[in-house]
Write an enzyme that holds these catalytic residues in place. Structure first.
Site, PDB file in Angstrom:
ATOM      1  N   GLU A  40      51.320   6.473  24.660  1.00 18.25           N
ATOM      2  CA  GLU A  40      52.563   6.024  25.286  1.00 18.25           C
ATOM      3  C   GLU A  40      52.263   5.671  26.747  1.00 18.25           C
ATOM      4  O   GLU A  40      51.448   6.334  27.390  1.00 18.25           O
ATOM      5  CB  GLU A  40      53.557   7.196  25.240  1.00 18.25           C
ATOM      6  CG  GLU A  40      54.878   6.946  25.927  1.00 18.25           C
ATOM      7  CD  GLU A  40      55.743   8.230  25.949  1.00 18.25           C
ATOM      8  OE1 GLU A  40      55.178   9.337  25.827  1.00 18.25           O
ATOM      9  OE2 GLU A  40      56.962   8.105  26.097  1.00 18.25           O
ATOM     10  N   LYS A 110      61.442   2.995  22.553  1.00 16.42           N
ATOM     11  CA  LYS A 110      61.681   4.430  22.311  1.00 16.42           C
ATOM     12  C   LYS A 110      63.177   4.732  22.257  1.00 16.42           C
ATOM     13  O   LYS A 110      63.933   4.343  23.155  1.00 16.42           O
ATOM     14  CB  LYS A 110      61.022   5.235  23.431  1.00 16.42           C
ATOM     15  CG  LYS A 110      61.036   6.747  23.251  1.00 16.42           C
ATOM     16  CD  LYS A 110      60.335   7.411  24.464  1.00 16.42           C
ATOM     17  CE  LYS A 110      60.129   8.902  24.326  1.00 16.42           C
ATOM     18  NZ  LYS A 110      59.479   9.477  25.532  1.00 16.42           N
ATOM     19  N   CYS A 147      56.381   9.602  21.050  1.00 12.47           N
ATOM     20  CA  CYS A 147      56.409  10.894  21.743  1.00 12.47           C
ATOM     21  C   CYS A 147      57.603  11.775  21.349  1.00 12.47           C
ATOM     22  O   CYS A 147      57.643  12.306  20.245  1.00 12.47           O
ATOM     23  CB  CYS A 147      56.368  10.637  23.259  1.00 12.47           C
ATOM     24  SG  CYS A 147      55.872  12.076  24.225  1.00 12.47           S
TER      25      CYS A 147
HETATM   26  O1  LIG Z   1      57.204   8.364  31.554  1.00 13.49           O
HETATM   27  C1  LIG Z   1      55.992   8.098  31.409  1.00 13.49           C
HETATM   28  O2  LIG Z   1      55.304   7.570  32.274  1.00 13.49           O
HETATM   29  C2  LIG Z   1      55.322   8.400  30.098  1.00 13.49           C
HETATM   30  N1  LIG Z   1      56.214   8.990  29.207  1.00 13.49           N
HETATM   31  C3  LIG Z   1      56.326  10.292  29.087  1.00 13.49           C
HETATM   32  O3  LIG Z   1      55.657  11.081  29.725  1.00 13.49           O
HETATM   33  C4  LIG Z   1      57.308  10.748  28.078  1.00 13.49           C
HETATM   34  C5  LIG Z   1      58.647  10.651  28.698  1.00 13.49           C
HETATM   35  S1  LIG Z   1      58.775  11.428  30.300  1.00 13.49           S
HETATM   36  N2  LIG Z   1      56.953  12.037  27.613  1.00 13.49           N
HETATM   37  C6  LIG Z   1      57.528  12.646  26.584  1.00 13.49           C
HETATM   38  O4  LIG Z   1      58.390  12.096  25.891  1.00 13.49           O
HETATM   39  C7  LIG Z   1      57.019  14.060  26.368  1.00 13.49           C
HETATM   40  C8  LIG Z   1      57.701  14.781  25.228  1.00 13.49           C
HETATM   41  C9  LIG Z   1      57.344  16.222  25.261  1.00 13.49           C
HETATM   42  O5  LIG Z   1      56.438  16.675  25.919  1.00 13.49           O
HETATM   43  C10 LIG Z   1      58.170  17.126  24.442  1.00 13.49           C
HETATM   44  O6  LIG Z   1      58.985  16.662  23.623  1.00 13.49           O
HETATM   45  O7  LIG Z   1      58.060  18.358  24.623  1.00 13.49           O
END
Ligand SMILES: O=C(O)CNC(=O)[C@H](CS)NC(=O)CCC(=O)C(=O)O
Length: 269
Positions: A40, A110, A147
């Site tokens: 991602e 997403k 994710c």
């Molecule tokens: O925003 C970015 O640069 C990259 N994307 C992320 O890091 C994304 C959204 S903040 N991460 C997750 O969805 C983690 C989910 C997770 O860790 C859980 O469900 O516990």
């Protein structure tokens, strides 16, 4: 179908991240991959200043996706990777692309935004419209999810309803107590409850655990990386999938459908 999952430590510097992605594409091509799944947000990861994501977001015809697609030209690999694309109002979409032979095959935005464990992804990201995306790759139906989506069994089930035999799952899974266990349990659960392969890739910088995995339709983890950059490999086999669905016919034994009227509504975020 030869599947590779690749992980690297993303930075704020998108050309450097592109270089890391292209190196993994080259390795995957050299190893005969039909499908390579990258993390991602392979474009640029802003850990401390997530608001800056919008500054580097690129459209799907921008230089990041174009370069990734060009690297696949003349090869038989399909690459799935994540980036942020401008959403037009200062917000972005958290998007996956599939590229093959120099061109964009499909994309997925997403749906479930990571508003958990202190994160507020929906402050900066707009969710996709809820339409599940399944595309053909080397004769296999590949579904896309991202994710935090893995925590919601409905989307994997909708993908299975659309015929998905493999789910590509790019992620940037955040470290924390029991979080590695969450990632493993849910990734394996989505494979097992839908009797499909799951090819999951995780960014492996300081915030995120890596732990890219390929899981088979009966839930065996066939390949797994730790927290260092690299590729992991497994082969999806048609006879194995058919046999798994004969022995464990959960898709045929279902008693409930996912209600397609329930869609991720803007006001929920
Ligand atoms: O925003 C970015 O640069 C990259 N994307 C992320 O890091 C994304 C959204 S903040 N991460 C997750 O969805 C983690 C989910 C997770 O860790 C859980 O469900 O516990």
């Amino acid at each position: 179908m030869r599947i590779a999952v690749g992980q690297f430590a993303a930075t704020e510097d998108w050309p450097a991240n592109l270089k890391s992605c292209l190196a993994l594409v080259d390795q995957a091509v050299a190893g005969g991959a039909d499908l390579l799944v990258l993390p991602e947000d392979s474009l640029a990861l802003f850990i401390d200043e997530p608001a800056r994501i919008a500054e580097v977001a690129q459209p799907l015809d921008g230089p990041f996706v174009t370069a990734l697609a060009e690297r696949t030209a003349g090869t038989s690999v399909t690459v799935v990777a994540g980036l942020h694309e401008p959403a037009g109002d200062g917000k972005v979409f958290n998007t996956l692309v599939a590229v093959r032979d120099g061109a964009l095959v499909t994309s997925y935005r997403k749906i479930h935004l990571y508003d958990a464990f202190g994160s507020r992804e929906s402050d900066r990201v707009r969710p996709g419209d809820g339409e599940p995306v399944v595309f053909d790759c080397a004769g296999w139906a590949v579904g896309l999810m991202t994710c935090y989506d893995v925590r919601f069994p409905e989307i994997a089930r909708l993908l299975a309803d659309r015929g998905a035999e493999v789910i590509a799952l790019p992620a940037a899974w955040v470290r924390g107590p029991a979080k590695e266990r969450h990632w493993e349990v849910m990734t394996v659960a989505r494979a097992l409850e839908n009797t499909c392969y799951v090819a999951a890739s995780g960014e492996c910088g300081r915030r995120n655990i890596g732990a890219s995995m390929i899981v088979d339709p009966l839930g065996t983890v066939r390949a797994r990386l730790a927290d260092a950059p690299g590729l992991a490999w497994a082969t999806a086999d048609r006879e194995e999938l058919d046999e798994a669905r004969r022995r464990l016919p959960v898709l045929a034994n279902r008693r409930f459908a996912v209600d397609p009227a329930i869609r991720p509504l803007e006001e929920w975020c």
